[in-house]
Design an enzyme around this catalytic site. Sequence first.
Site, PDB file in Angstrom:
ATOM      1  CG  ASP A   1      -2.121   0.830   1.139  1.00 17.66           C
ATOM      2  OD1 ASP A   1      -2.339   1.426   0.081  1.00 17.66           O
ATOM      3  OD2 ASP A   1      -2.869   0.898   2.127  1.00 17.66           O
TER       4      ASP A   1
ATOM      5  CD  GLU B   1      -0.271   5.475  -3.777  1.00 22.19           C
ATOM      6  OE1 GLU B   1      -0.983   4.481  -3.957  1.00 22.19           O
ATOM      7  OE2 GLU B   1       0.185   5.790  -2.662  1.00 22.19           O
TER       8      GLU B   1
ATOM      9  CG  ASP C   1      -7.976   4.286   0.312  1.00 21.10           C
ATOM     10  OD1 ASP C   1      -7.845   3.050   0.273  1.00 21.10           O
ATOM     11  OD2 ASP C   1      -7.124   5.033   0.806  1.00 21.10           O
TER      12      ASP C   1
END
Length: 909
Positions: free
Chosen positions: A500, A503, A576
Amino acid sequence: MGKPLSTLVFLLLFINCVYSWKKDEFRNCNQTPFCKRARSRKPGSCSLIAADVSISDGDLVAKLIPKESSQENPAKPLVLTISAYQDGVMRLKIDEDQTLAPPRKKRFEVPDVIVPEFLNKKLWLQRLKEERIEGGLVISSVVYLSEGYEGVIRHDPFEVFVRESGENGKKVLSLNSNGLFDFEQLKENKEDNEDWEEKFRTHTDKRPYGPQSISFDVSFYDADFPTKGPGVDDSEPYRLFNLDVFEYAHDSPFGLYGSVPFMTSHGKSRGSSGFFWLNAAEMQIDVFSPGWNNEYSSVLMLPTDQKRVDTLWMSEAGVVDAFFFIGPKPKDVVRQYTSVTGTSALPQSFAIAYHQCRWNYRDEEDVYNVDAKFDEHDIPYDVLWLDIEHTDGKRYFTWDKMLFPNPEEMQNKLAAKGRRMVTIVDPHIKRDESYYIHKEASEKGYYVKDSSGKDFDGWCWSGSSSYIDMVNPEIRSWWAEKFSYENYVGSTPSLYIWNDMNEPSVFNGPEVSMPRDALHHGDVEHRELHNAYGYYFHMATAEGLVKRNDGKDRPFVLSRAFFPGSQRYGAVWTGDNSADWDHLRVSVPMTLTLGLTGISFSGADIGGFFGNPDTELLVRWYQLGAYYPFFRGHAHHDTKRREPWLFGERNTELMREAIHIRYMLLPYFYTLFREANATGIPVIRPLWMEFPSDEKTFSNDEAFMVGNGLLVQGIYTQRAKHVSVYLPGDESWYDMKSGSAYKGRAIHKLEALEDSIPSFQRAGTIIPRKDRFRRSSTQMEYDPYTLVIALNSSKSAEGELYVDDGKTFEFQQGSYIHRRFTFSNGRLTSSNAGPATAGDHKYVSECTVERIILLGLSTQPKTALIEPENRKVDITWGPLLLRGGPGPSVLTIRKPNVRIADDWTIQIL
């Protein structure tokens, strides 16, 4: 996201997001200088011409120089290279000329994305022909691409395009037809009064190398019903910049977690084509509305006999490394694209079953309780997930000893039921001298540096954190070693990984990300590789799971960030999302779009990550999510618990039934994942991919195909009484629940049943199932199969079944069973669909077919003859009653007990 899957398909993922109440934390185009500059240019402003065009080392090579230059301002040429590859792919590269006065920094070219097999498919161009086009005024150089297609470079003004063969051949794709190409070359020094720094909010980007952006227009020809693009003056382009966006909106062109700069168009007359720019810097893409350049048409020499969609591609840095895919069929474009970036990895069989996740399951007692409740309520699942709270102070590769004192025992207890666990491992490393990962990374210099050369220090879940520099292969190898059982204490062979925040997410950084002037291995600025950072992290983690078992077992790694090539390393999800009907609705085009970029293994969080879904929404989400390639329930820690048994007996029954359908269809899904692995063709597909000539499918992104055999229509509105379903094609479709037949090429208004969403089997297909329900997919391994045969108007059908050990890489050496089933003239035949395999690598299965269901047979035969055994079995007739629904009588052959590994025929008498 609007309707991104009409005929011009935007694979710019994800194009629907923005902080719903913090939009000002992110830049728009006017606040992004390179985007603002590119958008201000007028058509025809490019003054470059192609000179010194020749063939060199099998490529077309040319210099791009300004048409007019002076001794005071001599031309600084760019080098253009065109290469041709097998299967209809043309590659275009444009970079600064390194042979004259090399710039002080080499522009970044993205490594480790193009698969080596693609480079071996290069066609060595032998000759170059020149011709005059556009009324005899313009010289162009032409090279052969493939049968029926040529690559052309027009010299003045320069333009590159693919066309059908012949001087009058129609264009397919073109670059710089509108004269918008611009390439900002690196400078040695600032000019007087020139300021290279850029500021956004409280952050300053030093930009030590100055402006280095690239922009150009790309045109797609003969595309019907294009997606409506934003106007240049009053709306935002589609943004490709990987970001951690909290509670994203469902219908914005703003950037989200992953970026795939690949676009495809489709039209009824010509078919499909595609364009891909391998570039990891921020990118912005405009789609122009028809007529946007009318006032410039007289000077652009654009063809007037072809429909065209014009686009503008803008990137902050990098080089031009672009690929033209000529199609002409939709599946051809996907095959061509994945021949460059790779096909999807074949997941372990457990990974395509149901996953249960929450931020966070509190402790071992919570884990055991959730596991027991699934069994108590007869709901199968395969994987239980742990979020960041399972760690010791958010130090990855550790366990909270109070909450999870016996992690190995916990995993082994689940494994005894055929279940696995997943734990989270993120790229931000807690800056704590007592933490062995930080200490080692710091000592070895393995962190990303800030612009001054010190280890970058940002804020994330772990607090003060540094970030592993994953662009360096040496560092990726070091990271992979951390997943060994010796290094990841408490891990077992049944533990898998979730990446997770990759990015990367930096809570106190510009736009919640890493500063663009941060430095990576080789003095590469973060701006140049930003969109690929999560890709390299995903790659290293997957390699770690392969290494820990000496290369025997396939990995499972879920990643939030992605880039071209991510499909080779595991699954992704849509991030999300929120518990509302719009997010349920948009999950379909999001996952379809991912599949068109080769990333088949994707899905959306069931129920929405943020918020509390009402019970109806949650049930509808399970019913739809059962057909996602990646099927996981997940929720934020502030939400109410939402395991399927918490909503009353009837709703538990409905969710159980949805999950059961997924388990029933696991053989079909696994066969499709193998097809994606072999060809790149996605597991779920937009309708137009299977029905490319049916215009009614072009803008339909509420329904989708699972493989070529199932059509699924979601229900996206609360308290819906009816739902309209368009069934394409000339053949019939059979309701999966009742077996009732429905006409093709028609819209059907159906009752919105609470116990299912509309799903249909296509006439002419055979779908393999397993109908015995177990606790997990592992416990279904030796169960018998059911074959569902849906007859077309010729009373024939065909389908396939792929089976291997579901775990290892042995399938790559031919250790698998791949069968083709055909039904014709009242005879069902099983034959080998793959190359013959023998010896130690032959996969063995004793599984049999226990039931065969025929849909669409009007006669009522009594027996069937099985050959070569010369054995007869009885045939029964009755309603399908798959899920309690009434329907027509169907033929069922019970207990034919033929082995799936064998050749056999069953003749209906």
